[in-house]
Design a protein around this motif. Structure first.
Motif, PDB file in Angstrom:
ATOM      1  N   ARG A 251       0.734  -1.175   0.147  1.00  9.41           N
ATOM      2  CA  ARG A 251      -0.156  -0.035  -0.038  1.00  9.41           C
ATOM      3  C   ARG A 251       0.867   1.220  -0.134  1.00  9.41           C
ATOM      4  N   GLU A 252       1.916   1.094   0.705  1.00 12.11           N
ATOM      5  CA  GLU A 252       2.944   2.442   0.786  1.00 12.11           C
ATOM      6  C   GLU A 252       3.339   2.526  -0.434  1.00 12.11           C
ATOM      7  N   ASN A 253       3.991   1.542  -1.259  1.00 10.85           N
ATOM      8  CA  ASN A 253       4.532   1.521  -2.645  1.00 10.85           C
ATOM      9  C   ASN A 253       3.430   2.257  -3.587  1.00 10.85           C
ATOM     10  N   THR A 254       2.323   1.837  -3.511  1.00  8.53           N
ATOM     11  CA  THR A 254       1.152   2.172  -4.445  1.00  8.53           C
ATOM     12  C   THR A 254       0.834   3.736  -4.048  1.00  8.53           C
ATOM     13  N   ALA A 255       1.042   3.978  -2.944  1.00  6.24           N
ATOM     14  CA  ALA A 255       0.863   5.436  -2.527  1.00  6.24           C
ATOM     15  C   ALA A 255       1.904   6.486  -3.059  1.00  6.24           C
ATOM     16  N   LYS A 256       3.186   5.825  -3.089  1.00  9.43           N
ATOM     17  CA  LYS A 256       4.159   6.717  -3.641  1.00  9.43           C
ATOM     18  C   LYS A 256       4.233   6.806  -5.260  1.00  9.43           C
ATOM     19  N   ASN A 257       3.524   6.007  -5.674  1.00 12.53           N
ATOM     20  CA  ASN A 257       3.783   5.893  -7.286  1.00 12.53           C
ATOM     21  C   ASN A 257       2.616   6.675  -7.793  1.00 12.53           C
ATOM     22  N   ARG A 258       1.690   7.216  -7.072  1.00 10.44           N
ATOM     23  CA  ARG A 258       0.459   7.946  -7.616  1.00 10.44           C
ATOM     24  C   ARG A 258       0.875   9.291  -8.173  1.00 10.44           C
TER      25      ARG A 258
END
Length: 258
Positions: A251-258
């Motif tokens: 989830r943290e990686n997804t949030a960073k890539n947005r």
């Protein structure tokens, strides 16, 4: 179980104690739900139950005499008290300063034979009520209400539904949110597809082990998303903790890539 509520407004409890789960439990004799107006125990001609605080300040304070008198009246009239001194009620003060109410406290209180709730109004209580009468102080949240009646209703409902025979399906109380320290998993019912939204395949599989695994994972995921602090005290396996860490990292990686 016997539950007595000391209140200046007993009429507030008529509908709550006579309806739904509480009403059925009372009708079955599983619990005896009663209210008592502690104004009846005021020791002055005007039946006042409050007075100005010593030292000044705003608001009025509930006097000790009517509260003590009402509780002592209940204890004198209790069949349990006459039979044995070992059965002593929990005397619960509903108060914003009290211990936060929780499902674990509901389970603890559900094992008692007699509960007495004190519902206050005005600025507060004479401190001698806290020091020399009550056994517990409970709060239902970090906010202030007009009185203790609504919080008492919340606690009574949470406790009574845990008593054997109250719920039609005993499994309901076991799987409720917070019962195992986690939020409950999602539920679905017929139809299997509604407006293009389908029920998860695992629930339609008929495979009980797969269903249990799906529900557990959903419960963990929902708790992580909505109440992550609950996971700190939850009983989790090493596999579940690893799965949660991986999910959180994803989830943290997804949030960073947005």
């Amino acid at each position: 179980m016997r539950i007595d509520v000391l209140t200046l407004f007993p009429e507030m409890f008529t509908g709550v104690f006579g309806s739904s789960i509480l009403g059925k439990a009372n009708d079955k004799g599983i619990v005896s739900l009663n209210t008592l107006n502690f104004r009846d125990f005021a020791n002055n001609k005007h039946n006042t139950v409050d007075d100005m605080p010593y030292g000044g300040g705003g608001g009025m304070v509930l006097k000790a005499e009517p509260i003590f008198g009402a509780v002592e009246h209940l204890l004198e009239g209790s069949a349990e008290a006459r039979e044995t001194e070992a059965v002593k009620p929990r005397i619960i003060l509903m108060c914003p300063q009290g211990k936060p109410f929780s499902q674990s406290l509901a389970r603890e209180l559900s094992s008692e034979k007699h509960l007495i709730f004190i519902c206050g109004h005005y600025e507060g209580y004479d401190e001698r009520i806290r020091e020399h009468l009550v056994t517990d102080e409970l709060s239902v949240g970090d906010y202030v209400l007009t009185g203790g009646e609504l919080p008492a209703m919340v606690v009574v409902d949470a406790v009574v539904r845990l008593l054997p025979g109250v719920l039609g399906n005993e499994q309901s109380a076991i799987t409720d949110s917070f019962s195992d320290g986690l939020l409950e998993y999602p539920h679905y019912t017929r139809p299997a597809e509604f407006r293009g939204w389908k029920v998860p395949d695992a629930l339609l599989s008929g495979h009980h082990a797969e269903i249990d695994k799906w529900r557990r994972r959903q419960s963990l995921e929902r708790t992580l998303e909505r109440r992550p602090e609950l996971l700190e005290q939850a009983e989790l396996t090493a596999e579940e903790r690893n799965w949660l860490r991986a999910l959180q990292a994803e989830r943290e990686n997804t949030a960073k890539n947005r």
